[in-house]
Design an enzyme around this catalytic site. Structure first.
Site, PDB file in Angstrom:
ATOM      1  N   ARG A   1       0.814  -1.220   0.000  1.00 55.70           N
ATOM      2  CA  ARG A   1       0.000   0.000   0.000  1.00 55.70           C
ATOM      3  C   ARG A   1       0.846   1.268   0.000  1.00 55.70           C
ATOM      4  NH1 ARG A   1      -2.835  -3.162   3.837  1.00 55.70           N
ATOM      5  NH2 ARG A   1      -4.535  -4.300   2.822  1.00 55.70           N
TER       6      ARG A   1
ATOM      7  N   LYS B   1       0.960  11.355 -10.897  1.00 57.34           N
ATOM      8  CA  LYS B   1       0.067  10.441 -11.620  1.00 57.34           C
ATOM      9  C   LYS B   1       0.860   9.228 -12.072  1.00 57.34           C
ATOM     10  CE  LYS B   1      -3.539  13.220 -13.816  1.00 57.34           C
ATOM     11  NZ  LYS B   1      -4.173  13.409 -15.128  1.00 57.34           N
TER      12      LYS B   1
ATOM     13  N   GLU C   1       4.986  19.365 -24.818  1.00 60.96           N
ATOM     14  CA  GLU C   1       4.451  19.535 -23.467  1.00 60.96           C
ATOM     15  C   GLU C   1       5.037  20.773 -22.792  1.00 60.96           C
ATOM     16  OE1 GLU C   1       2.056  17.925 -21.896  1.00 60.96           O
ATOM     17  OE2 GLU C   1       1.914  15.897 -22.714  1.00 60.96           O
TER      18      GLU C   1
ATOM     19  N   LYS D   1       4.029  23.162 -13.738  1.00 66.63           N
ATOM     20  CA  LYS D   1       3.230  21.991 -13.382  1.00 66.63           C
ATOM     21  C   LYS D   1       3.147  21.841 -11.865  1.00 66.63           C
ATOM     22  CE  LYS D   1       2.023  17.295 -14.309  1.00 66.63           C
ATOM     23  NZ  LYS D   1       2.150  16.098 -15.133  1.00 66.63           N
TER      24      LYS D   1
ATOM     25  N   GLU E   1      -6.716  16.419  -9.114  1.00 67.77           N
ATOM     26  CA  GLU E   1      -7.375  16.740 -10.373  1.00 67.77           C
ATOM     27  C   GLU E   1      -8.880  16.939 -10.237  1.00 67.77           C
ATOM     28  OE1 GLU E   1      -6.890  13.841 -13.544  1.00 67.77           O
ATOM     29  OE2 GLU E   1      -6.501  15.458 -14.913  1.00 67.77           O
TER      30      GLU E   1
ATOM     31  N   ARG F   1      -6.290  21.511 -12.034  1.00 67.36           N
ATOM     32  CA  ARG F   1      -5.337  20.612 -12.668  1.00 67.36           C
ATOM     33  C   ARG F   1      -5.801  20.169 -14.051  1.00 67.36           C
ATOM     34  NH1 ARG F   1      -1.753  16.062  -9.632  1.00 67.36           N
ATOM     35  NH2 ARG F   1      -0.979  14.988 -11.468  1.00 67.36           N
TER      36      ARG F   1
ATOM     37  N   ASN G   1      -4.607  19.338 -19.138  1.00 62.83           N
ATOM     38  CA  ASN G   1      -5.070  18.494 -20.237  1.00 62.83           C
ATOM     39  C   ASN G   1      -5.255  19.270 -21.540  1.00 62.83           C
ATOM     40  OD1 ASN G   1      -5.156  16.070 -18.793  1.00 62.83           O
ATOM     41  ND2 ASN G   1      -7.059  16.714 -17.810  1.00 62.83           N
TER      42      ASN G   1
ATOM     43  N   HIS H   1      -5.007  17.501 -24.766  1.00 58.35           N
ATOM     44  CA  HIS H   1      -4.942  16.067 -24.482  1.00 58.35           C
ATOM     45  C   HIS H   1      -6.196  15.300 -24.851  1.00 58.35           C
ATOM     46  CE1 HIS H   1      -1.184  17.048 -22.621  1.00 58.35           C
ATOM     47  NE2 HIS H   1      -0.986  15.803 -22.254  1.00 58.35           N
TER      48      HIS H   1
ATOM     49  N   HIS I   1      -5.331  12.368 -27.072  1.00 62.61           N
ATOM     50  CA  HIS I   1      -5.592  10.973 -26.699  1.00 62.61           C
ATOM     51  C   HIS I   1      -6.448  10.271 -27.746  1.00 62.61           C
ATOM     52  CE1 HIS I   1      -4.864  11.805 -22.131  1.00 62.61           C
ATOM     53  NE2 HIS I   1      -3.762  11.456 -22.749  1.00 62.61           N
TER      54      HIS I   1
ATOM     55  N   HIS J   1       3.043  10.371 -28.229  1.00 59.94           N
ATOM     56  CA  HIS J   1       2.165  11.163 -27.371  1.00 59.94           C
ATOM     57  C   HIS J   1       2.340  12.671 -27.567  1.00 59.94           C
ATOM     58  CE1 HIS J   1      -0.211  12.333 -23.916  1.00 59.94           C
ATOM     59  NE2 HIS J   1       0.813  12.998 -23.420  1.00 59.94           N
TER      60      HIS J   1
END
Lengths: 390, 390
Positions: A143, A165, A207, A248, A258, A262, A266, A269, A273, A288
């Site tokens: 964990r 992330k 980016e 960032k 998020e 946040r 994106n 994105h 995506h 990407h």
């Protein structure tokens, strides 16, 4: 609810952290889980002492891929041993297909096999794929163990290594499974960027440009002026990386999980995506950062169509991306033509969808992005039809 | 560092939440992530309205097993439909082997296949295995969806459904992979407990007794007096469940991620886990609650041997557990004799090990447990030799 980007204060605020010396430090402020991003030459060789200074007595498992491991694993192992850090390593195949359940299980087993405890560290040595996979394994073993990122691509240095992330892909989509798990340290060794291909470097640059487009128009101007120097490897390169990381880090600190601001990260994105999915994540056709470049150009043109943004700003964005060797139109993607319905389907499945409405990051101009949470699907479809006919 | 259990205030403080009516509510206080545990008859049939009241407009995926699903899935589906909650379901094989990577992947795929979003809910309908697996899947799908627990065993109602620990097993050990992920609601329908076998009920009772032994001597006395009524299904049963939930909720609220006080909840578990591992997790030989019962008896006798606890208290604990039909000695486990070195190996691999030292929960008497973080391995080995010779 919509979140406007705060206009930057007068003067180039993004200059504040820039220093003359080579090494830069950006702090991600998350209370007791705050951590440093160090940016400079030769940090791999100093990794042992930097980790030992933060995690006294910790052991480690290094996760890397065949490409990066072949170049840098021995140097990292020497650095760790020199600081008295006992380390095992796992070398996985390079490439996006490594972000899978089966590789996750393999990584978890390697960490457990090394008997890592919660106070020990998983170290990711590689690009975004290795960082996301190793970070997720670190999040779920017992964990949560400590996690250190040593990003080796520009994309990973300015984006995926910052913010916590982590995750893997499934046959249903990219990054649909994962965890928020903050590292205790990020070491961005800019010396490793010289071994990137021009295409990989440009993908990471997309980016970097994004942070200017979100809410730092001065930074975008800096990039317009300094692009050549950044690609050549001058001090402007580490400055650009530091500013991107700081940008960032600021957003992450204000919205770790998020729920709001946040989402601005994106920008480009949702379209990006969808394009990646439409080409089956085939890196021969689209990586990407290239998807993000096209996506950012689309987000600006869509904003023009909606009467939000000037055509001049959208043109300036596309011109800069093209000058950096990045694609800005769907037609620039090699291979079979991409279908409108395929894109719409991918957009609807995107995890940023909230209760069936489409959420997009739109913009009122360079540095003025905002979250539009209720864009109508048929407006998007009509826009894509126009783009596909260009 | 060691954490002594705080002695309870004068008077039976655990009585505070008890009410005459059948339904009881325990709040787990975790700031904005606080949630209710409802305990009462017929809660499965009210699940739809309780969930809809907390998650307006949410959809759901129910995860259950063949045994529990056969008994209660239709009732739950009717309740959800009645409240307008669209729900898919996944029914997995019953048993501990379901807590695996392959079943996790299957569960994640079912949740993604139903296109659940972050604001939707995964509902676990079952015992600890289903709760741990479905909770972990809920934690990692899109980096976290809402999660609702409907625990159907006594063990799950008093222990695993409270506190947010989720996870799966690997060939290297139990619960070595997982996440902290708090539910938004726990519905403990006491009506379902009547279908448990006496052995399953007793196993859950062992975890109930544990809260008395940690820091609630009055509660232990209540259990000594009320054991018959609790097993028979009287109002003492729901009172005991509510007190156990409240006790766990208090500890979880003070130490969500198990950095300190929460370790007290592991009373009996280091020995218990080692015994479960030694029998290869064969439920014919030993189920978890039985392992905990033997482990608690061992923890008390080990404390007597170390001069910390009176032999009288250790005897009283063993007598109560035996009266409830629970084992209290290693020799009570059927099948081949258990080896000392096997147990020591399992203890060393236990995830509560901190930097190589052995951490045990020891006690100064009934209701006076504490964390002992630096127990010498050879003292444990000698004690186990004596126990194995009994």
């Amino acid at each position: 609810m919509s979140f406007d980007a705060t206009p930057p204060a007068a003067g180039p605020a993004w200059h504040a952290e820039a220093r003359v010396d080579k090494e830069r430090r950006v702090e991600v402020s998350l209370g007791e889980r705050s951590y440093d991003i160090l940016i400079g030459e030769g940090l791999i060789d100093r990794a042992g002492e930097e980790i030992a200074a933060r995690l006294s007595g910790a052991r480690a498992v290094v996760v890397t891929d065949e490409t990066v491991g072949g170049l840098y694993l021995t140097r990292l192992e020497i650095a760790l041993a020199g600081a008295g850090i006992e380390a095992a390593s796992l070398t996985l195949p390079a490439g996006e297909t490594t972000k899978s359940f089966v590789r996750l299980e393999e990584t978890v087993d390697a960490i457990l096999g090394a008997r890592l405890e919660r106070g020990d560290a998983v170290i990711a040595l590689g690009g975004g794929v290795i960082g996301d996979l190793a970070g997720f394994a670190s999040a779920i073993v017992k964990r949560g163990t400590h996690f250190v990122q040593i990003p080796t691509s520009l994309l990973a240095q300015v984006d995926s290594s910052v913010g916590g992330k982590t995750g893997i892909n499934t046959p249903r989509g990219k990054n649909l499974v994962g965890a928020f798990h903050q590292p205790v340290l990020v070491l961005s060794d800019i010396g490793v960027l010289d071994t990137l291909s021009p295409r990989e470097f440009a993908a990471g640059y997309a980016e970097t440009v994004k942070y200017g487009l979100i809410d730092r128009p001065d930074f975008f101007e800096f990039l317009e002026k300094s692009r050549g120097a950044i690609f050549a490897g001058g001090s402007e390169r580490s400055e650009a990386i530091a500013v991107a990381c700081q940008a960032k880090a600021d957003v992450v600190a204000s919205d770790e999980r998020e729920s709001g601001a946040r989402a601005l990260l994106n920008l480009g994105h949702t379209f990006g995506h969808a394009l990646e999915k439409a080409v089956g994540y085939d890196p021969q056709r689209l990586v990407h950062g290239e998807g993000v470049a096209i996506g950012m150009a689309l987000a600006h043109r869509f904003s023009v169509k909606l009467g939000l943004c000037s055509g001049q700003d959208a043109g300036r964005v596309a011109a800069h991306l093209r000058a950096a060797g990045l694609p800005t139109e769907i037609s620039a993607i090699p291979g079979p033509a991409i279908n409108r319905d395929t894109l719409m389907e991918a957009i609807a499945q995107d995890k940023k969808v909230s209760r069936g409405r489409l959420t997009f990051i739109l913009t009122r101009g360079i540095g003025r992005a905002f979250v539009a949470p209720d864009v109508a699907g048929d407006e998007v479809a009509t826009f894509l039809d126009e783009e596909l006919a260009r």
